[in-house]
Design a protein around this motif. Sequence first.
Motif, PDB file in Angstrom:
ATOM      1  N   UNK A   1      31.581  35.715  42.349  1.00 16.72           N
ATOM      2  CA  UNK A   1      32.996  35.529  42.080  1.00 16.72           C
ATOM      3  C   UNK A   1      33.628  36.864  41.715  1.00 16.72           C
ATOM      4  N   UNK A   2      34.646  37.250  42.464  1.00 18.38           N
ATOM      5  CA  UNK A   2      35.304  38.535  42.254  1.00 18.38           C
ATOM      6  C   UNK A   2      34.626  39.688  42.948  1.00 18.38           C
ATOM      7  N   UNK A   3      33.506  39.450  43.657  1.00 17.49           N
ATOM      8  CA  UNK A   3      32.779  40.512  44.348  1.00 17.49           C
ATOM      9  C   UNK A   3      32.632  40.225  45.842  1.00 17.49           C
ATOM     10  N   UNK A   4      33.476  39.330  46.354  1.00 15.63           N
ATOM     11  CA  UNK A   4      33.353  38.966  47.756  1.00 15.63           C
ATOM     12  C   UNK A   4      33.587  40.198  48.645  1.00 15.63           C
ATOM     13  N   UNK A   5      32.658  40.415  49.593  1.00 10.68           N
ATOM     14  CA  UNK A   5      32.814  41.545  50.512  1.00 10.68           C
ATOM     15  C   UNK A   5      33.318  41.100  51.883  1.00 10.68           C
ATOM     16  N   UNK A   6      32.720  40.053  52.432  1.00 12.20           N
ATOM     17  CA  UNK A   6      33.126  39.535  53.742  1.00 12.20           C
ATOM     18  C   UNK A   6      33.190  38.018  53.657  1.00 12.20           C
TER      19      UNK A   6
END
Length: 674
Positions: free
Chosen positions: A141-146
């Motif tokens: 959560x909050x670190x989504x890259x793709x």
Amino acid sequence: MVLSRNVLSFSLGTFFAVLSFIPLLCAATTIPAPISVTPDENWDGIDGQWSSFALQLGTPAQTVRTFISTACQQTWVVLQEACMQNGKQNDTCWNDRGWTYNYTDSSTWHKQGYYILWAEGNLGYSGNGFFGYDTVALGGLGEESVTLPNTTVGGYITDDYYIGIFGINPKSTNFTSFDDPSESYMAKLWHQKLLPSVSFGYTAGAQYRFTKVLASLTLGGYDKSRFIPNNVSFIFAPDNERDLVVSIQDIRMTSATKSDVDLLPSPAQVYIDSTIPEIWLPLEACQAFEKNFGLVYDNTTDLYLVDDVLHSRLLAENANITFTLAQLLTGGPTVDITLPYAAFDLVALPPYRNLNKSSSYFPLRRAANATQYTLGRTFLQEAYLTVDWERANFSVQAVSWTLGMDTQIVPIISPTLMNTTRAADSGQNDSSKSLSTGAIIGIAIGAGLAVALVASGAVWWFWRKRHMAKKQAAIDAAGVAAVAAVKRMPSERSDRETPASPATPAANNESTVIPKAELPADSPVRHDMVNGFYGPQKSGDAGSSSPTVEADSNERRVYEMLGDVPTPLEADGRQLSEKETMMVRERRYNGVPEQPAVAPAPEEPHRRLAPVTAEDIAVVNRRGLQNVSPITPRTPRDGTYLEAEDAILSPLSPMGDSTDDSAGTSRRRFSYEC
């Protein structure tokens, strides 16, 4: 002027069209950077403690933790029903299983149905999954890259796959038929141009190293700082379900009390798969481990459980186990991967393998046949795996445990990309092989100048062509005017009259004017015949008795010869030839002495055969037939008697005997039509 406007508008249109194409050109030549997936900081599992990766599923997003699977191409998660007790969620189960997923809370879920969980079925893993499509994003959560929508997701409640699985295999999924496959997460990243290639680099991490080293996953490349390079490359095995196969030529152990102990009686080909934790080897190899490590096989759980006494002794021995890998079973380049005993020092928790309590165990499993030979996550703690799916090759390197190394992400460029470049093996950080901004601007300026030069050349060419056309039109107009002036000259000299010809007097004293090109008649000096002298005479000379006139245009009359041709003399009906007629004519009119006529040689009388009468026709048929008239058609023969002119290979049809023909006059011929 209209032509110039058209050329100018064409040039500007071409220029702006090229300018609009430049962004597409730059986009086509840009190589995307690899994706470095950040691992979660949790250590999960009931078969050991492993570094996991967080994913976001559904809308709104639900966070789950998963292990990396090199064999699977789908995303598998634990359903909420797996941790429901008495209608309530068990928080301990929810946390131990890496959090659960509730598809009913997702607005982007599209179900497909229940299907078998096929991964590692040959090792005894089983279960059913509820499959569908949903949104999947890498990272917590909050670190989504793709984030990719409509990704294949399977949910299950079985304990065999206790933690969720994130598949990085690019193979497609076929639910109903092979005509409509569903793309994997890796394939979606590639087709959306988010990866430089369908490849990855992965190591499982090690909790026993330093202060717990997390796993490393790079999609589309590898992290060069995490391994020790070697020159050994492996090619895929022909089995599509077991492609990452290596040959173990040797396994040797060295400890505090033993040195260079052989643990592999014979070489074996094994499959590398991060889905499972253990190492599956042939029975003979397992028995060698049992002998040298003091392991005891538990028939109930099929595990090598380690009690406290054995555990203490193994810690004291601190053995190192070296796996020698190669492409072939014997010979060829090799690579050594050394695992310390700490890599095998794992703790199993219930309900793993139906255990009732936690216990230390040695992650070695007996393989029933060659299809079960596998190197799992235990091996990948000390090995870095780099796989290039498009080129069908991979490499295995020993993990580097040097502290303070900066991350060096190197892309693996797909062979299908234009302007590909190979990743350098030097110490440089090649995070991207895309064109720089300066190169893009240079390409744009160069293309603009080229279009401008072409447009200028086109404008100049059309202008020159038009200028030459105008010049040629002016020359043609001048020539037409000159010709018209010459034609008007006789009418302008109306005071001059052409003297009438004595042979053809003009009617009503009107002169006939014949237009012709000549010098003016009013020249002060004339070259005329005057008084029998020819020379220059001025019009005002005293000796002139008459006005100067032009020379007489009367021509001498031409008299033709007599037109009568002597009547040719025939001899025996033969007419004179043209040559003979001319000779007679010359003798008569030119005074040539007349020669005695020589009669032509008499011709032989024509020989014509006398007509044949009916009486002259004789009977020539030996059969005594009546005479055949040359006019009346002959009645067809019935073929009863073979005549002289009849051939053996007659074109007559051999069907039937002519003697049976009652009429005696009909014969059938071959038909040559189709």
